[in-house]
Scaffold this motif. Sequence first.
Motif, short mmCIF file in Angstrom:
data_model
loop_
_atom_site.label_atom_id
_atom_site.label_comp_id
_atom_site.label_asym_id
_atom_site.label_seq_id
_atom_site.Cartn_x
_atom_site.Cartn_y
_atom_site.Cartn_z
N LEU A 46 0.41 -1.49 0.07
CA LEU A 46 0.30 0.34 -0.04
C LEU A 46 0.67 1.31 -0.04
CD1 LEU A 46 -2.88 -1.11 2.53
CD2 LEU A 46 -2.49 -1.06 -0.30
N GLY A 47 1.48 1.84 -1.46
CA GLY A 47 2.62 2.53 -0.88
C GLY A 47 1.81 3.73 -1.38
N GLU A 48 0.61 4.05 -1.84
CA GLU A 48 -0.47 4.58 -2.32
C GLU A 48 -0.54 5.86 -1.27
OE1 GLU A 48 -3.33 4.18 -5.25
OE2 GLU A 48 -1.45 3.20 -6.51
N ALA A 49 -0.58 4.37 0.06
CA ALA A 49 -1.13 5.27 1.00
C ALA A 49 -0.59 6.93 1.82
CB ALA A 49 -0.85 4.21 2.46
N GLU A 50 0.60 6.72 1.12
CA GLU A 50 1.17 8.65 1.07
C GLU A 50 0.73 9.35 1.37
OE1 GLU A 50 5.22 10.19 0.28
OE2 GLU A 50 4.89 8.47 -1.59
N ASP A 51 -0.19 9.23 0.33
CA ASP A 51 -1.24 10.58 -0.58
C ASP A 51 -2.62 10.40 0.58
OD1 ASP A 51 0.20 11.39 -1.97
OD2 ASP A 51 -0.66 9.89 -2.73
N PHE A 52 -2.88 9.12 1.68
CA PHE A 52 -3.94 9.31 2.40
C PHE A 52 -3.62 10.71 3.31
CE2 PHE A 52 -5.09 4.11 2.39
CZ PHE A 52 -4.68 4.49 0.42
N THR A 53 -4.68 10.52 4.05
CA THR A 53 -5.13 12.07 5.25
C THR A 53 -5.96 11.62 6.47
OG1 THR A 53 -7.06 12.77 4.92
CG2 THR A 53 -5.56 13.05 3.42
N VAL A 54 -5.04 12.05 7.76
CA VAL A 54 -6.06 11.65 9.18
C VAL A 54 -6.49 12.69 9.48
CG1 VAL A 54 -3.64 11.93 9.79
CG2 VAL A 54 -5.56 11.27 11.13
N TYR A 55 -7.99 12.57 10.32
CA TYR A 55 -8.10 14.30 10.54
C TYR A 55 -7.98 13.73 12.36
CZ TYR A 55 -12.35 17.18 12.65
OH TYR A 55 -12.62 17.14 13.32
N ILE A 56 -7.65 14.80 13.26
CA ILE A 56 -7.10 14.76 14.24
C ILE A 56 -7.91 15.68 15.41
CG2 ILE A 56 -5.36 14.65 15.87
CD1 ILE A 56 -3.09 13.86 13.32
N ARG A 57 -8.96 15.12 15.45
CA ARG A 57 -9.57 16.61 16.63
C ARG A 57 -9.07 16.58 18.26
NH1 ARG A 57 -15.77 18.07 16.19
NH2 ARG A 57 -15.72 20.38 16.41
N ASN A 58 -8.76 17.45 18.55
CA ASN A 58 -7.84 17.43 19.39
C ASN A 58 -9.23 18.61 20.83
OD1 ASN A 58 -5.60 18.96 21.57
ND2 ASN A 58 -6.90 17.20 22.34
N PHE A 59 -9.86 17.39 22.03
CA PHE A 59 -10.62 18.44 22.64
C PHE A 59 -9.60 18.78 24.00
CE2 PHE A 59 -13.10 16.46 19.76
CZ PHE A 59 -14.47 17.17 20.13
N ILE A 60 -9.53 20.01 24.38
CA ILE A 60 -8.72 20.16 26.07
C ILE A 60 -9.39 21.03 27.21
CG2 ILE A 60 -6.11 20.00 24.82
CD1 ILE A 60 -6.06 22.72 25.56
N ARG A 61 -9.07 20.94 28.43
CA ARG A 61 -9.71 21.14 29.60
C ARG A 61 -9.09 21.93 30.17
NH1 ARG A 61 -12.76 20.64 34.27
NH2 ARG A 61 -13.38 21.61 34.86
N PHE A 62 -8.40 23.34 30.80
CA PHE A 62 -7.96 23.39 32.28
C PHE A 62 -8.68 23.64 33.40
CE2 PHE A 62 -5.40 24.78 28.01
CZ PHE A 62 -3.33 24.25 28.38
N PRO A 63 -8.94 22.17 34.12
CA PRO A 63 -9.88 22.79 35.23
C PRO A 63 -9.86 23.54 36.24
CG PRO A 63 -8.11 21.25 35.24
CD PRO A 63 -8.32 21.15 34.40
N LYS A 64 -7.80 24.60 36.30
CA LYS A 64 -7.69 25.42 37.20
C LYS A 64 -8.83 26.96 36.92
CE LYS A 64 -4.51 25.79 39.40
NZ LYS A 64 -2.90 26.26 40.32
N PHE A 65 -8.82 27.09 35.48
CA PHE A 65 -9.64 28.30 34.80
C PHE A 65 -11.34 27.64 34.34
CE2 PHE A 65 -4.90 28.46 34.80
CZ PHE A 65 -4.44 29.75 35.99
N ASN A 66 -11.45 26.64 34.58
CA ASN A 66 -12.42 25.83 33.81
C ASN A 66 -12.49 26.23 32.17
OD1 ASN A 66 -14.90 25.27 33.23
ND2 ASN A 66 -16.43 27.00 33.96
N PHE A 67 -11.35 26.32 31.40
CA PHE A 67 -11.31 26.71 30.61
C PHE A 67 -10.86 25.57 28.90
CE2 PHE A 67 -8.34 28.10 26.91
CZ PHE A 67 -9.08 28.78 26.36
N SER A 68 -12.19 25.37 28.42
CA SER A 68 -12.53 24.09 26.85
C SER A 68 -11.33 24.85 25.19
CB SER A 68 -13.27 24.63 26.96
OG SER A 68 -13.10 23.71 28.35
N LYS A 69 -10.90 23.78 25.10
CA LYS A 69 -10.79 24.59 23.17
C LYS A 69 -10.53 23.06 23.06
CE LYS A 69 -8.89 28.01 20.72
NZ LYS A 69 -9.57 29.46 20.76
N THR A 70 -10.86 23.40 21.68
CA THR A 70 -10.50 23.06 20.25
C THR A 70 -9.36 22.86 19.19
OG1 THR A 70 -11.24 21.10 18.57
CG2 THR A 70 -12.87 23.20 19.11
N ASN A 71 -8.65 22.04 18.39
CA ASN A 71 -7.84 22.27 17.64
C ASN A 71 -8.43 22.91 16.34
OD1 ASN A 71 -8.60 19.91 17.18
ND2 ASN A 71 -6.86 19.49 16.14
#
Length: 378
Positions: A182-207
């Motif tokens: 599967l050498g053509e996998a070089e052109d595949f893509t990956v969607y990375i979704r990241n959810f974060i939260r800093f509990p001390k400040f109750n702050f949330s964000k996504t990339n």
Amino acid sequence: MGQAGCKGLYQSLFDYKTEKYVIAKNKKVGLLYRLLQVSILTYLVVWVFLVKKCYQDTDTSLQSSIITKVKGVTFTNTSELGERLWDVADYVIPPQGENVFFVITNLVVTPNQRQETCAESESIPDALCYEDSDCPPGEPVVAGNGVRTGRCLRAGSEQKGTCEIFAWCPVETKSRPAKPLLGEAEDFTVYIRNFIRFPKFNFSKTNVLDTTDRAFLKSCKFGPKDPYCPIFRLGSVVSWTGSSFQEIAVQGGVIGIQIEWDCDLDRAPSECYPRYYFNRLDNRFSENSLSSGYNFRFAKYYRDAAGVELRTLFKAYGIRFDVMVNGKAGKFNIIPTVINVGSGVALMGVGSFFCDLVLIYFIKKSHFYRDKKYEEAR
């Protein structure tokens, strides 16, 4: 005498003591003192407050969640599998979309295995034999494929052979293909979704960029021109680690994707965004190193018309992607601000102490300044 002592102690309670300063008219020491003051003040303002932001309270207990989704299809035509279309369900393991995912790039296929007796592979050192006594029945072959039956199988008139085993036969004997399936996998893509939260400040964000454009994720790809797009081309991710995708696809490897959050919460939330770093984690210092590469085996089971269980064994080579997240957030707080300002004022006293040492010990007229600074009473 006792009354006089008590009276003196009582009167001293209402005394006020103040320091006596000696002004030294020495330009060299004066210049040194000002340079020390400027240096300490610069350190305090630039390094402590602007660079390290020590006026902020920080939170490093980041809470994070990762969702990954790979996209791409390719077509192969091999003697073992025939014509086959590969989609995400075929080459991504596990399919749940976690922070660790594996993309198959190369395969060794052993079809139509069934449980019966056959000769062990000649590449297994513990399976080599000269007579039947070298193959005690019931004992498994170390790093082998099955259990010995008690027979030593030799080809023709050769003295050395291999033990007969009860296993899934025929055993795997093919070597790794030199060209990735599967050498053509070089052109595949990956969607990375990241959810974060800093509990001390109750702050949330996504990339993922906060936008109302529905076509944004369908057309963007992460890169220097689009650093806020969470869709990554696999070939580009590998190249950013300094490796070649076609080379790593042959024997596999491990790629680390680091997401770094450094949020200044004194600014607008839109200015808190991630930075991405890419590294190859498996050992690649030697081209033939045994510790480099990544592979594992899995099987697909089925039954023939007679009801006998069979399987196709796959030895999968590919790229394992580990998505790791860390970060910190900071926000203004009066307590660390006061502590660091106090530390800076204390450092100013160090400058005075150092200049006093120079004045009374290291210059030519040190004895003169020493007499002025210290008075003797007899």
